[in-house]
Design a protein around this motif. Sequence first.
Motif, short mmCIF file in Angstrom:
data_model
loop_
_atom_site.label_atom_id
_atom_site.label_comp_id
_atom_site.label_asym_id
_atom_site.label_seq_id
_atom_site.Cartn_x
_atom_site.Cartn_y
_atom_site.Cartn_z
N UNK A 6 -4.01 -2.86 -1.27
CA UNK A 6 -3.46 -3.74 -0.64
C UNK A 6 -2.67 -3.67 0.06
N UNK A 7 -1.99 -2.85 0.68
CA UNK A 7 -1.24 -2.92 2.38
C UNK A 7 -1.90 -3.33 3.50
N UNK A 8 -3.31 -2.81 3.65
CA UNK A 8 -3.93 -3.21 4.62
C UNK A 8 -4.90 -4.01 4.63
N UNK A 9 -5.30 -4.37 3.56
CA UNK A 9 -5.87 -6.24 3.39
C UNK A 9 -5.21 -6.87 3.61
N UNK A 10 -4.47 -7.03 3.02
CA UNK A 10 -2.90 -7.69 2.97
C UNK A 10 -2.64 -7.61 5.22
N UNK A 11 -2.75 -7.55 5.50
CA UNK A 11 -1.77 -7.45 7.15
C UNK A 11 -3.87 -7.51 8.08
N UNK A 12 -4.66 -7.53 7.60
CA UNK A 12 -5.78 -7.56 8.04
C UNK A 12 -5.69 -9.28 6.78
N UNK A 13 -5.69 -9.51 6.41
CA UNK A 13 -5.76 -11.24 5.94
C UNK A 13 -7.06 -10.98 5.18
N UNK A 14 -7.62 -10.11 4.56
CA UNK A 14 -9.15 -9.95 4.35
C UNK A 14 -8.87 -9.09 3.28
N UNK A 15 -9.92 -9.07 1.95
CA UNK A 15 -10.39 -8.22 0.51
C UNK A 15 -10.82 -8.92 -0.63
N UNK A 16 -11.86 -7.89 -0.87
CA UNK A 16 -12.61 -8.33 -2.26
C UNK A 16 -12.93 -7.39 -2.94
#
Length: 249
Positions: free
Chosen positions: A116-126
Amino acid sequence: MFQNKTIIITGGASGIGAATVTLFSRAGANVYILDKKKPTDYSSLSIHYLECDVSNADQVKSAIYTILQKNPKIDYLFCNAGIHLFANIEDSSFEAIQKVFATNLLGTIYCLQQVLPSMKQQRFGSIVLMASDQAFIAKEQCAIYGASKAAIAQLAKSTALDYAQYGIRVNCVCPGTIDTPMYQAVLEQFQQKSGLSVSSIRDQVAEKLPLRRVGKPEEVAQVVSFLCSEAASFMTGALVNVDGGYTIQ
Ligand code: NAD
């Protein structure tokens, strides 16, 4: 469809996970399998294997750190690794109960915490979590397993709520009976307890499904692919049945 996308699939060495690995790899994704067991075939250049017991927080942390060192981003996470326990409460040993919750529930949480931290940083994730039809209904001799899967369904909804603001979607697949090594093992255990033949148990199971057959791992993989893709861009927090109609009855 998934060119330049990176996905982590836990439990990707067998059954539903392996079918999902194949689907994403053929669709052009860079696939990382996290599994205790080595996959029999990961010869494709786009498939990477990291030995990892998801019930061990340190192993999950180290595996996902390794992936992040090699990849600028992780686009998708499929928390699929899981184990079954065929027993009622009294017959479930404390050790077996702990193992089911450590693998199914804590293993999912550990992966979420690391990704989650890296997805949060990139503001994208599924993200797709693996529950079961037992998120909705009970089955005999499955109290502990069912409780772990119902908890995962709740975790998907809570995580979806907390992370929607960062552009991260979290959905949950809830398969019914799917023909995998796990299902074969449950059939054999049921055979030992009931004295019925495996083929008659198979027929009885299929008879109870509106579609009159058990599912294939590829049929679940297709739904995971849809949920990860932009085709599902307005879906988050959904618990999606893939059960041949079992839970509508
Ligand atoms: P499977 O046994 O074929 O595959 C499970 C995979 O998870 C294996 O590769 C195994 O090595 C891996 N795994 C188990 N414990 C692990 C751990 N601690 N760390 C890392 N990897 C681990 O089973 P399957 O039927 O493909 O099940 C996949 C998921 O789908 C499970 O979570 C299961 O509960 C769920 N599910 C299966 C069915 C079904 O009928 N087969 C139905 C509903 C949900």
